[in-house]
Scaffold this motif. Sequence first.
Motif, PDB file in Angstrom:
ATOM      1  N   PHE A 145       0.871  -1.174   0.000  1.00 26.82           N
ATOM      2  CA  PHE A 145       0.000   0.000   0.000  1.00 26.82           C
ATOM      3  C   PHE A 145       0.912   1.228   0.000  1.00 26.82           C
ATOM      4  CE2 PHE A 145      -2.488  -3.380   1.866  1.00 26.82           C
ATOM      5  CZ  PHE A 145      -3.755  -3.196   1.365  1.00 26.82           C
ATOM      6  N   ASP A 146       0.835   2.023  -1.066  1.00 27.26           N
ATOM      7  CA  ASP A 146       1.710   3.191  -1.199  1.00 27.26           C
ATOM      8  C   ASP A 146       0.875   4.460  -1.121  1.00 27.26           C
ATOM      9  OD1 ASP A 146       4.433   4.353  -2.006  1.00 27.26           O
ATOM     10  OD2 ASP A 146       3.087   5.238  -3.499  1.00 27.26           O
ATOM     11  N   ILE A 147       1.293   5.375  -0.245  1.00 25.12           N
ATOM     12  CA  ILE A 147       0.542   6.612  -0.012  1.00 25.12           C
ATOM     13  C   ILE A 147       1.377   7.809  -0.436  1.00 25.12           C
ATOM     14  CG2 ILE A 147      -0.821   7.900   1.673  1.00 25.12           C
ATOM     15  CD1 ILE A 147      -0.463   5.579   3.595  1.00 25.12           C
ATOM     16  N   GLY A 148       0.726   8.765  -1.076  1.00 25.41           N
ATOM     17  CA  GLY A 148       1.385  10.017  -1.415  1.00 25.41           C
ATOM     18  C   GLY A 148       0.435  11.184  -1.226  1.00 25.41           C
ATOM     19  N   VAL A 149       0.942  12.290  -0.718  1.00 26.09           N
ATOM     20  CA  VAL A 149       0.139  13.511  -0.589  1.00 26.09           C
ATOM     21  C   VAL A 149       0.908  14.659  -1.232  1.00 26.09           C
ATOM     22  CG1 VAL A 149      -1.062  12.771   1.490  1.00 26.09           C
ATOM     23  CG2 VAL A 149       1.059  14.023   1.715  1.00 26.09           C
ATOM     24  N   THR A 150       0.196  15.549  -1.866  1.00 27.68           N
ATOM     25  CA  THR A 150       0.851  16.672  -2.535  1.00 27.68           C
ATOM     26  C   THR A 150      -0.098  17.862  -2.632  1.00 27.68           C
ATOM     27  OG1 THR A 150       2.053  17.338  -4.519  1.00 27.68           O
ATOM     28  CG2 THR A 150       0.160  15.915  -4.844  1.00 27.68           C
ATOM     29  N   ILE A 151       0.499  19.044  -2.671  1.00 25.47           N
ATOM     30  CA  ILE A 151      -0.272  20.273  -2.815  1.00 25.47           C
ATOM     31  C   ILE A 151       0.363  21.084  -3.940  1.00 25.47           C
ATOM     32  CG2 ILE A 151      -1.140  22.353  -1.658  1.00 25.47           C
ATOM     33  CD1 ILE A 151      -0.742  20.903   1.010  1.00 25.47           C
ATOM     34  N   PRO A 152      -0.066  20.862  -5.192  1.00 23.66           N
ATOM     35  CA  PRO A 152       0.502  21.610  -6.318  1.00 23.66           C
ATOM     36  C   PRO A 152       0.163  23.099  -6.206  1.00 23.66           C
ATOM     37  CG  PRO A 152      -0.802  19.713  -7.055  1.00 23.66           C
ATOM     38  CD  PRO A 152      -1.090  19.906  -5.612  1.00 23.66           C
ATOM     39  N   THR A 153       1.096  23.941  -6.634  1.00 26.15           N
ATOM     40  CA  THR A 153       0.881  25.384  -6.582  1.00 26.15           C
ATOM     41  C   THR A 153       1.121  26.016  -7.945  1.00 26.15           C
ATOM     42  OG1 THR A 153       3.173  25.835  -5.958  1.00 26.15           O
ATOM     43  CG2 THR A 153       1.603  25.486  -4.168  1.00 26.15           C
ATOM     44  N   GLY A 154       0.553  27.184  -8.093  1.00 31.06           N
ATOM     45  CA  GLY A 154       0.816  28.001  -9.258  1.00 31.06           C
ATOM     46  C   GLY A 154       1.292  29.368  -8.803  1.00 31.06           C
ATOM     47  N   SER A 155       1.458  30.273  -9.739  1.00 28.75           N
ATOM     48  CA  SER A 155       1.923  31.621  -9.402  1.00 28.75           C
ATOM     49  C   SER A 155       1.110  32.648 -10.171  1.00 28.75           C
ATOM     50  CB  SER A 155       3.412  31.762  -9.727  1.00 28.75           C
ATOM     51  OG  SER A 155       3.870  33.056  -9.411  1.00 28.75           O
TER      52      SER A 155
ATOM     53  N   ASP B 167       0.753  37.006 -10.351  1.00 26.22           N
ATOM     54  CA  ASP B 167       1.266  38.309  -9.908  1.00 26.22           C
ATOM     55  C   ASP B 167       2.429  38.136  -8.941  1.00 26.22           C
ATOM     56  OD1 ASP B 167      -0.741  39.535 -11.412  1.00 26.22           O
ATOM     57  OD2 ASP B 167      -2.154  39.488  -9.718  1.00 26.22           O
ATOM     58  N   GLY B 168       3.240  37.093  -9.198  1.00 22.17           N
ATOM     59  CA  GLY B 168       4.421  36.870  -8.366  1.00 22.17           C
ATOM     60  C   GLY B 168       4.138  36.202  -7.038  1.00 22.17           C
ATOM     61  N   LYS B 169       2.889  35.815  -6.804  1.00 20.99           N
ATOM     62  CA  LYS B 169       2.536  35.187  -5.540  1.00 20.99           C
ATOM     63  C   LYS B 169       2.034  33.762  -5.781  1.00 20.99           C
ATOM     64  CE  LYS B 169       1.269  39.494  -3.195  1.00 20.99           C
ATOM     65  NZ  LYS B 169       0.180  40.201  -2.465  1.00 20.99           N
ATOM     66  N   PRO B 170       2.437  32.821  -4.916  1.00 15.51           N
ATOM     67  CA  PRO B 170       1.993  31.437  -5.112  1.00 15.51           C
ATOM     68  C   PRO B 170       0.554  31.249  -4.660  1.00 15.51           C
ATOM     69  CG  PRO B 170       3.328  31.598  -3.130  1.00 15.51           C
ATOM     70  CD  PRO B 170       3.351  32.958  -3.770  1.00 15.51           C
ATOM     71  N   PHE B 171      -0.141  30.336  -5.317  1.00 18.06           N
ATOM     72  CA  PHE B 171      -1.472  29.955  -4.865  1.00 18.06           C
ATOM     73  C   PHE B 171      -1.633  28.452  -5.072  1.00 18.06           C
ATOM     74  CE2 PHE B 171      -1.974  30.624  -9.365  1.00 18.06           C
ATOM     75  CZ  PHE B 171      -2.911  29.678  -9.765  1.00 18.06           C
ATOM     76  N   ILE B 172      -2.505  27.857  -4.287  1.00 18.92           N
ATOM     77  CA  ILE B 172      -2.708  26.407  -4.331  1.00 18.92           C
ATOM     78  C   ILE B 172      -3.674  26.066  -5.457  1.00 18.92           C
ATOM     79  CG2 ILE B 172      -3.771  24.465  -3.093  1.00 18.92           C
ATOM     80  CD1 ILE B 172      -2.588  25.641  -0.529  1.00 18.92           C
ATOM     81  N   THR B 173      -3.267  25.143  -6.320  1.00 17.76           N
ATOM     82  CA  THR B 173      -4.132  24.715  -7.417  1.00 17.76           C
ATOM     83  C   THR B 173      -4.956  23.479  -7.054  1.00 17.76           C
ATOM     84  OG1 THR B 173      -2.357  23.385  -8.381  1.00 17.76           O
ATOM     85  CG2 THR B 173      -2.557  25.657  -9.134  1.00 17.76           C
ATOM     86  N   GLU B 174      -4.462  22.663  -6.139  1.00 18.03           N
ATOM     87  CA  GLU B 174      -5.185  21.464  -5.720  1.00 18.03           C
ATOM     88  C   GLU B 174      -4.568  20.914  -4.443  1.00 18.03           C
ATOM     89  OE1 GLU B 174      -7.747  19.788  -5.071  1.00 18.03           O
ATOM     90  OE2 GLU B 174      -8.370  19.610  -7.171  1.00 18.03           O
ATOM     91  N   VAL B 175      -5.318  20.088  -3.741  1.00 22.91           N
ATOM     92  CA  VAL B 175      -4.854  19.403  -2.529  1.00 22.91           C
ATOM     93  C   VAL B 175      -5.178  17.929  -2.721  1.00 22.91           C
ATOM     94  CG1 VAL B 175      -5.045  19.221  -0.022  1.00 22.91           C
ATOM     95  CG2 VAL B 175      -5.300  21.456  -1.122  1.00 22.91           C
TER      96      VAL B 175
ATOM     97  N   GLY C 293       8.367  18.432  -2.781  1.00 20.04           N
ATOM     98  CA  GLY C 293       7.898  18.404  -1.404  1.00 20.04           C
ATOM     99  C   GLY C 293       6.400  18.384  -1.377  1.00 20.04           C
ATOM    100  N   TYR C 294       5.829  18.719  -0.235  1.00 24.03           N
ATOM    101  CA  TYR C 294       4.377  18.803  -0.133  1.00 24.03           C
ATOM    102  C   TYR C 294       3.848  19.858  -1.101  1.00 24.03           C
ATOM    103  CZ  TYR C 294       4.003  15.945   4.101  1.00 24.03           C
ATOM    104  OH  TYR C 294       4.007  14.921   4.996  1.00 24.03           O
ATOM    105  N   PHE C 295       4.492  21.025  -1.104  1.00 25.83           N
ATOM    106  CA  PHE C 295       4.088  22.112  -1.975  1.00 25.83           C
ATOM    107  C   PHE C 295       4.990  22.117  -3.202  1.00 25.83           C
ATOM    108  CE2 PHE C 295       2.567  23.302   2.117  1.00 25.83           C
ATOM    109  CZ  PHE C 295       1.444  24.082   1.924  1.00 25.83           C
ATOM    110  N   LYS C 296       4.454  21.748  -4.356  1.00 27.15           N
ATOM    111  CA  LYS C 296       5.248  21.709  -5.568  1.00 27.15           C
ATOM    112  C   LYS C 296       5.587  23.131  -6.001  1.00 27.15           C
ATOM    113  CE  LYS C 296       4.907  17.235  -5.922  1.00 27.15           C
ATOM    114  NZ  LYS C 296       6.061  16.366  -5.646  1.00 27.15           N
ATOM    115  N   GLY C 297       6.875  23.459  -5.985  1.00 26.06           N
ATOM    116  CA  GLY C 297       7.317  24.766  -6.428  1.00 26.06           C
ATOM    117  C   GLY C 297       7.418  25.792  -5.321  1.00 26.06           C
ATOM    118  N   VAL C 298       7.041  25.426  -4.087  1.00 29.34           N
ATOM    119  CA  VAL C 298       7.146  26.349  -2.956  1.00 29.34           C
ATOM    120  C   VAL C 298       7.856  25.622  -1.825  1.00 29.34           C
ATOM    121  CG1 VAL C 298       5.891  27.714  -1.258  1.00 29.34           C
ATOM    122  CG2 VAL C 298       5.047  27.570  -3.605  1.00 29.34           C
TER     123      VAL C 298
END
Length: 363
Positions: free
Chosen positions: A214-224, A226-234, A279-284
């Motif tokens: 049983f393999d588990i993975g968690v991730t929180i992809p981000t985008g950018s 106006d120069g600020k990161p935001f979460i695209t999905e959880v 990491g948990y936050f992709k790109g941050v």
Amino acid sequence: MHSHPSGFNQFSTADDESDQRVIPCIFAAYNQLHGSIIVTPDGKLTGRFYDKNLSHQYIDKFLIVGQDIALITPQSSSKVMPFSADMTESLKDFKVGVIGASGTGSIVIENLARLGVGHLVLIDDDVIEYKNLNRILNSTIQDAENQKSKVKVLADVINQYRSDVVLTALDSKIGTQQAILEVATCDVLFSCVDTVSARMYVDLVGEYFLLPVFDIGVTIPTGSKDGKPFITEVCARLDYIQPHRSSLKDRKVYTPDSLRAEYLKETSPDIYEKQLKEGYFKGVHEEAPSVISLNMLAASFCINEFIARTFLFRQENSSNYARTVICLGANETEYLREDNFTSTSRVNVGKGITTLLLGMPNL
């Protein structure tokens, strides 16, 4: 293997005579370990294996791995009600390996220990740090100050509420000979790791030693913007891997490119830093991500998936749930079937201990 239609689950005189004639012939053809097994209509198995001198030893338990998982012992009950005291008693026969004892891993370990698993093998080479305290269960400030081993912390806590559990805590990476030989003796593996190389090793152990994973993975992809990161999905992902079907590699959980990138990170961090941070936050970059709620969600799904495949309470066939993906942003849960994945030839299924362990020169 042969059947006893009458239900008699002991070896007869005829069986004894047959084994004495047949087993030497098999040894002459294949210089390995051999034996015989009786099957009865109620699903009980009784078996014994032989050495070259034809001295035998009875088999204490059988592990049957497919879409579902069956562990059969002489004391096993054919029907165990899920989530009952009988299930707790049945889990005492299991030896379970958990690779990774951090955010998600510590929660999986806590669940397995309190459910009643009889033998737990904990694998992690890291120590408790202050940045871990917001997501590793039972970790303390004192543990961080003393940089105490993660697996030692969790094992010590389990011993405070379980007197009937066997604990094997290895302060090492999964990619070591000691860790691989230990988890190879487990019945089920839980992969709660955060590196692709560790997933590769777990994948190979499952294949070589016929173990469910049983393999588990968690991730929180981000985008950018106006120069600020935001979460695209959880997201949380759970994969169930059978040793003879699609692997984590087949499912693109790790790839040659991701293995290369990770190797680059370890050997040439200055070059790696030019690439996207992982990491948990992709790109941050986040030193202490506040993700325990996501960890708990993923761990809970994983443990209930294990129970569903072992104690069979689910209404649909388990083949429908080879992968589960939970997307909290979209409020969706997606289930993928085993036949959604293309399985490559797994030529090392059941090879066990080889001269090059897992076929890898470094081992």
